[in-house]
Design an enzyme around this catalytic site. Structure first.
Site, PDB file in Angstrom:
ATOM      1  N   ASP A 311       0.844  -1.203   0.000  1.00  0.00           N
ATOM      2  CA  ASP A 311       0.000   0.000   0.000  1.00  0.00           C
ATOM      3  C   ASP A 311       0.878   1.252   0.000  1.00  0.00           C
ATOM      4  O   ASP A 311       0.822   2.063   0.916  1.00  0.00           O
ATOM      5  CB  ASP A 311      -0.913  -0.074   1.240  1.00  0.00           C
ATOM      6  N   LYS A 313       0.864   3.868  -1.999  1.00  0.00           N
ATOM      7  CA  LYS A 313       0.168   5.120  -2.363  1.00  0.00           C
ATOM      8  C   LYS A 313       1.115   6.091  -3.082  1.00  0.00           C
ATOM      9  O   LYS A 313       1.335   7.224  -2.646  1.00  0.00           O
ATOM     10  CB  LYS A 313      -0.462   5.787  -1.139  1.00  0.00           C
ATOM     11  N   ASP A 316       3.798  10.771  -6.725  1.00  0.00           N
ATOM     12  CA  ASP A 316       4.743  11.778  -7.210  1.00  0.00           C
ATOM     13  C   ASP A 316       4.756  11.856  -8.733  1.00  0.00           C
ATOM     14  O   ASP A 316       4.077  11.109  -9.412  1.00  0.00           O
ATOM     15  CB  ASP A 316       6.145  11.449  -6.662  1.00  0.00           C
TER      16      ASP A 316
HETATM   17  O1  S5P Z   1      -8.876   5.367   2.174  1.00  0.00           O
HETATM   18  C1  S5P Z   1      -8.139   4.535   2.687  1.00  0.00           C
HETATM   19  C2  S5P Z   1      -7.170   3.865   1.933  1.00  0.00           C
HETATM   20  C3  S5P Z   1      -6.415   2.874   2.553  1.00  0.00           C
HETATM   21  S1  S5P Z   1      -5.379   1.936   1.570  1.00  0.00           S
HETATM   22  N1  S5P Z   1      -8.282   4.204   3.994  1.00  0.00           N
HETATM   23  C4  S5P Z   1      -7.507   3.259   4.601  1.00  0.00           C
HETATM   24  O2  S5P Z   1      -7.713   3.002   5.795  1.00  0.00           O
HETATM   25  N2  S5P Z   1      -6.519   2.622   3.882  1.00  0.00           N
HETATM   26  C5  S5P Z   1      -5.627   1.638   4.517  1.00  0.00           C
HETATM   27  O3  S5P Z   1      -6.384   0.553   5.013  1.00  0.00           O
HETATM   28  C6  S5P Z   1      -4.846   2.184   5.700  1.00  0.00           C
HETATM   29  O4  S5P Z   1      -3.594   2.684   5.290  1.00  0.00           O
HETATM   30  C7  S5P Z   1      -4.721   0.979   6.584  1.00  0.00           C
HETATM   31  O5  S5P Z   1      -3.554   0.271   6.239  1.00  0.00           O
HETATM   32  C8  S5P Z   1      -5.915   0.132   6.286  1.00  0.00           C
HETATM   33  C9  S5P Z   1      -7.056   0.277   7.275  1.00  0.00           C
HETATM   34  O6  S5P Z   1      -6.709  -0.236   8.508  1.00  0.00           O
HETATM   35  P1  S5P Z   1      -7.789  -0.358   9.726  1.00  0.00           P
HETATM   36  O7  S5P Z   1      -6.948  -0.803  10.861  1.00  0.00           O
HETATM   37  O8  S5P Z   1      -8.383   0.986   9.938  1.00  0.00           O
HETATM   38  O9  S5P Z   1      -8.791  -1.381   9.270  1.00  0.00           O
END
Ligand code: S5P
Length: 483
Positions: A311, A313, A316
């Site tokens: 992940d 993201k 750049d």
């Molecule tokens: O919009 C987003 C995009 C991502 S990739 N919201 C998110 O929470 N994530 C990722 O999903 C975030 O970086 C984390 O690794 C995961 C959510 O984790 P949780 O512990 O909140 O379920």
């Protein structure tokens, strides 16, 4: 207009048969407007008709043709009506001034985009983005042919009104009336158009999307099984790999292994491996990343049959993103099946990532709508993200998004912010339940981090989420296809 349609047919700018489009879709109709440069009278006619439909917006604007086909057309319009023109470069020059835009303009000037054919609107958006980045105002686009596949709506979402000389339906009617095509050809083209429409998401104010069939009445993405979608001609190789794996393992669960130590990461991978289709990592958040970790993760991915999603993201400019993907201590491209990327830097960033990832068989999820409170991923941004994905289907297999942004069954929606108990955390994360995400919103893969990681028994929690996600998926399928 009828004569112009017939002249285009005679010049073979419109062809019928079996064609594979850039997107991988098989189409019964193909447009190649590049050929008109060999027909000067036809070119003049095209330019004049475009001027006619755009007269009211062009008379005081600059003109910019989308490279390359529309360049000579815009030139004819500009010279005949004495309007100044701008030329957009596809690549910045490597020497002298590294300009992406040639011609004289001032910030705030209005520019009209000229294009030959519009499908999803992505090429117009790309040019409009460059113009807007230079401070120009882009409110209108002129197109010879609107394929009626959602481009008009997507452009409207980005604040651009599309003015077209002709639509595909009109073109087919003219050719039928003049005995150039038969009814069966007209029917196959209209079936293709209605089944392959790039749809725009609902307006921001609407409630959470409910499950709707695909435009044209066929089964939408949400009503087809993962296995069926894996076999669609428009589904990319990496997307079908994931979809088949999901069907086989009966899992639409991605566990987000957000831990601090490499040993913990491996332990989570081992514990949840049998229950997930994807394992998501943030390797740059580990305290002790070492070069042998990716191979150890890959070994677990092979034995438990899941894919690795780093992940990262990426966000750049292309030049930097390529280095971040390929190089550095993490060497992400060498082991991650999938990565995440923001569309914010424009198509150059994605191009650079695709240049590295496609030859390695990798895929990318573009971030369309984030789960966090106050996220700046607005409707216009989401629509532009879809257009960008459609232009790089060989690399982009779908989106990170809390709602569906397209009905196209070959693109996946991977949704973070999932917990059995809805709510949030103290830093803006917002949670939805598996039933809401997969069942009601029609998303495909749910990402669960703390919902699994904070459980006393991580394996049991993963199993619970796997079952909840799979039940929600089966519930949304038509009875005939439920497995
Ligand atoms: O919009 C987003 C995009 C991502 S990739 N919201 C998110 O929470 N994530 C990722 O999903 C975030 O970086 C984390 O690794 C995961 C959510 O984790 P949780 O512990 O909140 O379920």
């Amino acid at each position: 207009m009828e004569d112009l349609v017939e002249a285009l047919f005679e010049a073979e700018a419109v062809k019928f048969g079996n064609f594979t489009l850039k997107s991988g879709l098989a189409s019964p109709i193909y447009f190649d407007l590049r050929v008109i440069v060999s027909h000067p009278r036809l070119m003049l006619q095209v330019a004049e008709r475009l001027w006619d439909v755009g007269r009211s917006v062009c008379h005081s604007a600059l003109l910019c043709g989308v490279p390359y086909t529309a360049l000579p057309i815009a030139t004819l319009m500009a010279t005949a009506h004495e309007r100044p023109m701008l030329m957009r470069r596809k690549e910045a020059k490597q020497y002298g001034t590294a300009r992406m835009l040639e011609g004289a303009f001032a910030a705030g000037d209005v520019c009209v985009v000229v294009e030959d054919v519009v499908t999803s609107g992505s090429s117009v958006l790309e040019t409009a983005d460059v113009l807007r980045q230079h401070g120009l105002q882009v409110r209108d686009a002129l197109v010879l042919l609107d394929r009626e596949q959602g481009g008009r709506e997507i452009l409207a979402g980005a604040g651009i009104t599309l003015h077209s000389v002709c639509t595909v339906s009109r073109l087919m009617q003219v050719l039928l009336d003049r005995g150039r095509v038969d009814r069966a050809t007209v029917d196959s083209v209209s079936a293709f158009i209605s089944q392959n429409r790039a749809t725009s998401p609902p307006p921001a104010s609407s409630p959470a999307p409910s499950l709707v069939p695909a435009p044209g009445g066929g089964p939408g993405a949400v009503a087809q099984s993962y296995g069926q979608r894996a076999r669609l001609p428009s589904t990319s190789a990496v997307a079908s790999r994931l979809l088949l794996l999901m069907e086989e393992k009966r899992s639409n669960l991605c566990v987000s292994a957000d831990v601090r130590m490499a040993a913990e990461l491996l332990a989570v991978a081992r514990a949840v491996g049998p229950h997930v289709c994807l394992l998501k990592t943030h390797v740059d958040a580990l305290d002790d990343f070492t070069a042998d970790l990716p191979e150890r993760l890959a070994e677990l991915a092979r034995s438990h049959r899941f894919l690795l999603l780093e992940d990262r993201k990426f966000a750049d400019i292309g030049h930097t993103a390529r280095r971040q993907y390929q190089g550095g201590v993490f060497g992400i491209a060498s082991w991650a099946d999938l990565v995440t990327a923001h569309a914010v830097s424009g198509p150059g960033g994605l191009e650079a990532l695709a240049g590295v990832g496609v030859p390695l068989g990798r895929g990318c999820l573009l971030i369309a709508k984030m789960s966090s409170q106050g996220a700046l991923t607005t409707q216009g941004y989401m629509q532009a993200t879809v257009a960008m994905a459609e232009a790089r289907r060989d690399f982009v297999l779908g989106f990170i998004s809390t709602e569906r942004v397209t009905h196209d069954p070959s693109l996946l929606h991977v949704t973070p912010g999932v917990k059995l108990q809805p709510g949030g955390d103290d830093l803006g994360q917002q949670y939805l339940t598996p039933e809401e995400v997969v069942g009601r919103r029609g998303c495909d893969v749910m990402v669960v981090g703390r919902g699994v990681l904070e459980a006393t028994d991580v394996t049991a929690a993963a199993r619970l989420y796997q079952q909840a996600g799979w039940d929600a998926y089966c519930g949304r399928l038509q009875p005939a296809t439920a497995s």
